[in-house]
Design a protein around this motif. Structure first.
Motif, PDB file in Angstrom:
ATOM      1  N   GLY A 179      47.314 -82.696 -67.787  1.00 16.60           N
ATOM      2  CA  GLY A 179      46.193 -83.625 -67.842  1.00 16.60           C
ATOM      3  C   GLY A 179      45.180 -83.485 -66.720  1.00 16.60           C
ATOM      4  N   PHE A 180      45.343 -82.495 -65.843  1.00 22.49           N
ATOM      5  CA  PHE A 180      44.384 -82.304 -64.754  1.00 22.49           C
ATOM      6  C   PHE A 180      43.162 -81.523 -65.250  1.00 22.49           C
ATOM      7  CE2 PHE A 180      48.435 -82.937 -62.571  1.00 22.49           C
ATOM      8  CZ  PHE A 180      48.080 -83.870 -61.607  1.00 22.49           C
ATOM      9  N   ARG A 200      40.070 -79.673 -56.003  1.00 20.93           N
ATOM     10  CA  ARG A 200      40.153 -81.128 -56.132  1.00 20.93           C
ATOM     11  C   ARG A 200      41.473 -81.549 -56.780  1.00 20.93           C
ATOM     12  NH1 ARG A 200      34.552 -80.394 -57.115  1.00 20.93           N
ATOM     13  NH2 ARG A 200      34.846 -80.318 -59.383  1.00 20.93           N
ATOM     14  N   VAL A 201      41.959 -80.734 -57.723  1.00 21.30           N
ATOM     15  CA  VAL A 201      43.239 -81.040 -58.368  1.00 21.30           C
ATOM     16  C   VAL A 201      44.384 -80.956 -57.363  1.00 21.30           C
ATOM     17  CG1 VAL A 201      44.932 -80.189 -60.037  1.00 21.30           C
ATOM     18  CG2 VAL A 201      42.530 -80.412 -60.705  1.00 21.30           C
ATOM     19  N   TRP A 202      44.411 -79.906 -56.571  1.00 21.11           N
ATOM     20  CA  TRP A 202      45.473 -79.777 -55.561  1.00 21.11           C
ATOM     21  C   TRP A 202      45.345 -80.878 -54.500  1.00 21.11           C
ATOM     22  CZ3 TRP A 202      49.749 -77.705 -56.605  1.00 21.11           C
ATOM     23  CH2 TRP A 202      49.852 -76.528 -57.347  1.00 21.11           C
ATOM     24  N   GLU A 204      44.323 -83.892 -55.080  1.00 17.73           N
ATOM     25  CA  GLU A 204      44.895 -85.083 -55.715  1.00 17.73           C
ATOM     26  C   GLU A 204      46.421 -85.019 -55.718  1.00 17.73           C
ATOM     27  OE1 GLU A 204      45.052 -87.156 -60.160  1.00 17.73           O
ATOM     28  OE2 GLU A 204      43.467 -85.691 -59.706  1.00 17.73           O
ATOM     29  N   ILE A 205      46.968 -83.861 -56.060  1.00 10.43           N
ATOM     30  CA  ILE A 205      48.427 -83.710 -56.112  1.00 10.43           C
ATOM     31  C   ILE A 205      49.035 -83.927 -54.730  1.00 10.43           C
ATOM     32  CG2 ILE A 205      50.285 -82.004 -56.433  1.00 10.43           C
ATOM     33  CD1 ILE A 205      48.502 -80.811 -58.723  1.00 10.43           C
ATOM     34  N   TYR A 206      48.432 -83.307 -53.725  1.00  9.86           N
ATOM     35  CA  TYR A 206      48.976 -83.380 -52.369  1.00  9.86           C
ATOM     36  C   TYR A 206      48.755 -84.746 -51.714  1.00  9.86           C
ATOM     37  CZ  TYR A 206      50.798 -78.705 -51.544  1.00  9.86           C
ATOM     38  OH  TYR A 206      51.579 -77.579 -51.572  1.00  9.86           O
ATOM     39  N   SER A 207      47.863 -85.544 -52.258  1.00 11.78           N
ATOM     40  CA  SER A 207      47.630 -86.891 -51.720  1.00 11.78           C
ATOM     41  C   SER A 207      48.578 -87.915 -52.320  1.00 11.78           C
ATOM     42  CB  SER A 207      46.178 -87.326 -51.994  1.00 11.78           C
ATOM     43  OG  SER A 207      45.271 -86.466 -51.339  1.00 11.78           O
ATOM     44  N   GLY A 208      49.366 -87.496 -53.324  1.00 12.02           N
ATOM     45  CA  GLY A 208      50.261 -88.418 -54.003  1.00 12.02           C
ATOM     46  C   GLY A 208      51.679 -88.354 -53.464  1.00 12.02           C
ATOM     47  N   ASP A 209      52.617 -88.631 -54.340  1.00 15.76           N
ATOM     48  CA  ASP A 209      54.047 -88.675 -54.002  1.00 15.76           C
ATOM     49  C   ASP A 209      54.495 -87.310 -53.468  1.00 15.76           C
ATOM     50  OD1 ASP A 209      56.782 -88.895 -53.869  1.00 15.76           O
ATOM     51  OD2 ASP A 209      57.083 -89.223 -56.023  1.00 15.76           O
ATOM     52  N   GLN A 210      55.004 -87.295 -52.244  1.00 16.80           N
ATOM     53  CA  GLN A 210      55.375 -86.029 -51.618  1.00 16.80           C
ATOM     54  C   GLN A 210      56.656 -85.430 -52.202  1.00 16.80           C
ATOM     55  OE1 GLN A 210      53.146 -84.467 -49.167  1.00 16.80           O
ATOM     56  NE2 GLN A 210      52.110 -85.953 -50.493  1.00 16.80           N
ATOM     57  N   ASP A 211      57.385 -86.203 -52.991  1.00 16.80           N
ATOM     58  CA  ASP A 211      58.585 -85.694 -53.645  1.00 16.80           C
ATOM     59  C   ASP A 211      58.326 -85.270 -55.083  1.00 16.80           C
ATOM     60  OD1 ASP A 211      60.318 -86.034 -51.452  1.00 16.80           O
ATOM     61  OD2 ASP A 211      60.516 -88.177 -51.898  1.00 16.80           O
ATOM     62  N   PHE A 267      46.193 -67.629 -53.973  1.00 17.74           N
ATOM     63  CA  PHE A 267      46.235 -69.041 -54.368  1.00 17.74           C
ATOM     64  C   PHE A 267      45.320 -69.846 -53.436  1.00 17.74           C
ATOM     65  CE2 PHE A 267      51.007 -67.861 -54.849  1.00 17.74           C
ATOM     66  CZ  PHE A 267      50.721 -67.012 -55.899  1.00 17.74           C
ATOM     67  N   PRO A 268      44.032 -69.512 -53.385  1.00 16.17           N
ATOM     68  CA  PRO A 268      43.160 -70.001 -52.307  1.00 16.17           C
ATOM     69  C   PRO A 268      43.056 -71.517 -52.189  1.00 16.17           C
ATOM     70  CG  PRO A 268      41.870 -68.987 -54.086  1.00 16.17           C
ATOM     71  CD  PRO A 268      43.299 -68.634 -54.330  1.00 16.17           C
ATOM     72  N   GLU A 269      43.045 -72.240 -53.330  1.00 18.07           N
ATOM     73  CA  GLU A 269      42.828 -73.682 -53.231  1.00 18.07           C
ATOM     74  C   GLU A 269      44.007 -74.415 -52.598  1.00 18.07           C
ATOM     75  OE1 GLU A 269      40.852 -72.147 -57.040  1.00 18.07           O
ATOM     76  OE2 GLU A 269      42.849 -72.059 -56.117  1.00 18.07           O
ATOM     77  N   LEU A 270      45.181 -73.801 -52.638  1.00 20.23           N
ATOM     78  CA  LEU A 270      46.328 -74.418 -51.974  1.00 20.23           C
ATOM     79  C   LEU A 270      46.115 -74.491 -50.470  1.00 20.23           C
ATOM     80  CD1 LEU A 270      49.275 -72.953 -54.029  1.00 20.23           C
ATOM     81  CD2 LEU A 270      48.934 -75.371 -53.512  1.00 20.23           C
TER      82      LEU A 270
END
Length: 277
Positions: A179-180, A200-202, A204-211, A267-270
């Motif tokens: 859904g991203f 921006r997707v990464w 969002e992912i990294y700003s959320g639940d770290q587990d 994997f530059p955006e990471l």
């Protein structure tokens, strides 16, 4: 170890030593083939080290390609656990690959020159298996197929890999299915250089639940990317020590070409997304 009725210990059984034909170990490992693939072209004793080390690197390339292709298929099937296991194994293999530089990392120019002529036009950038590694990382270029035109099977394998999704393409497709807002890549044969929407997707992912499993996936990919970066830097340093700024074997630009490669992250955006978390 067995015991006699009187309580004393019997001697351990000797391993089976007598086989019809070759040993089961030889049949499986093909050690006799592997240990007779070395044909030095100079009288310098150091050439054997260079030759075996390079062959060992090719074997590591082969197993890493296997892991990343396994991970790619698993990602396409939404099987994150299999993908993560393959990525994790590949990090240990990348560490072993990187350690392969050690026998070559301390060559003086005179030591390298003693057998450099034996390489002729040979150069590591002509490695087909390494090229498949790079393609799986998203570093694609149709021009890199040119050196392999004389080997139809190798050329066909590389051309297939050029047009297939890379490991990172499969990651992005998985994120899109989750859904991203991931842009569609039309031409998979082109080098992947990054996209602000993916960053921006990464973020969002990294700003959320770290587990969360997608954070764990991102970290597994980051570990791979870091080890690839270390591989390139170790290659650069070993080359600097052995030949300075001279033209590389096979007509490559040597250190200048390696320096350019060492500045790029896969994997530059990471990497860039971390600045915004």
């Amino acid at each position: 170890m067995s015991h006699h009725p009187d309580g004393s210990q019997a001697a351990p059984e000797a391993p089976h030593l007598d086989f019809e034909g070759t040993t089961p170990y030889e049949d499986y490992v093909q050690a006799d083939v592997l240990t007779h693939l070395q044909h030095p072209r100079s009288d310098d004793p150091g050439e054997m080290v260079f030759l075996v080390t390079t062959q060992v690197m090719e074997l590591w390339f082969t197993v890493i390609v296997h892991e990343w292709e396994t991970a790619s298929r698993a990602l396409a099937a939404d099987d994150l656990s299999t993908a993560m296991a393959a990525l994790k194994r590949s990090t240990y293999e990348l560490q072993s690959l990187n350690a392969s530089w050690e026998p070559l990392a301390h060559l003086t120019p005179a030591q390298f020159n003693a057998y450099r002529a034996a390489l002729g036009e040979g150069s590591g950038f002509q490695s087909a298996m390494y090229r498949r590694m790079e393609f799986l990382l998203g570093e694609k270029s149709a021009s890199m197929l040119v050196p392999h035109r004389g080997s139809p099977r190798v050329h066909a394998e590389l051309e297939k890999a050029l047009h297939e999704p890379s490991l990172y393409d499969e990651v992005l497709r998985l994120l899109a299915r989750r859904g991203f807002a991931i842009p569609v890549r039309e031409d998979l044969s082109r080098r992947y250089d990054g996209d602000p929407a993916v960053e921006r997707v990464w973020q969002e992912i990294y700003s959320g639940d770290q587990d969360a499993e997608l954070v764990r996936l991102g970290e597994a990919l980051t570990e791979v990317a870091e080890l690839v970066w270390r591989w390139r830097n170790d290659h650069l340093v070993a080359t600097r020590r052995a030949m300075g700024a001279k033209t590389g074997t096979g007509g490559s630009a040597g250190v200048a070409w390696l320096e350019k490669r060492a500045t790029k992250n896969v994997f530059p955006e990471l990497w860039t997304a971390r600045s915004h978390v």
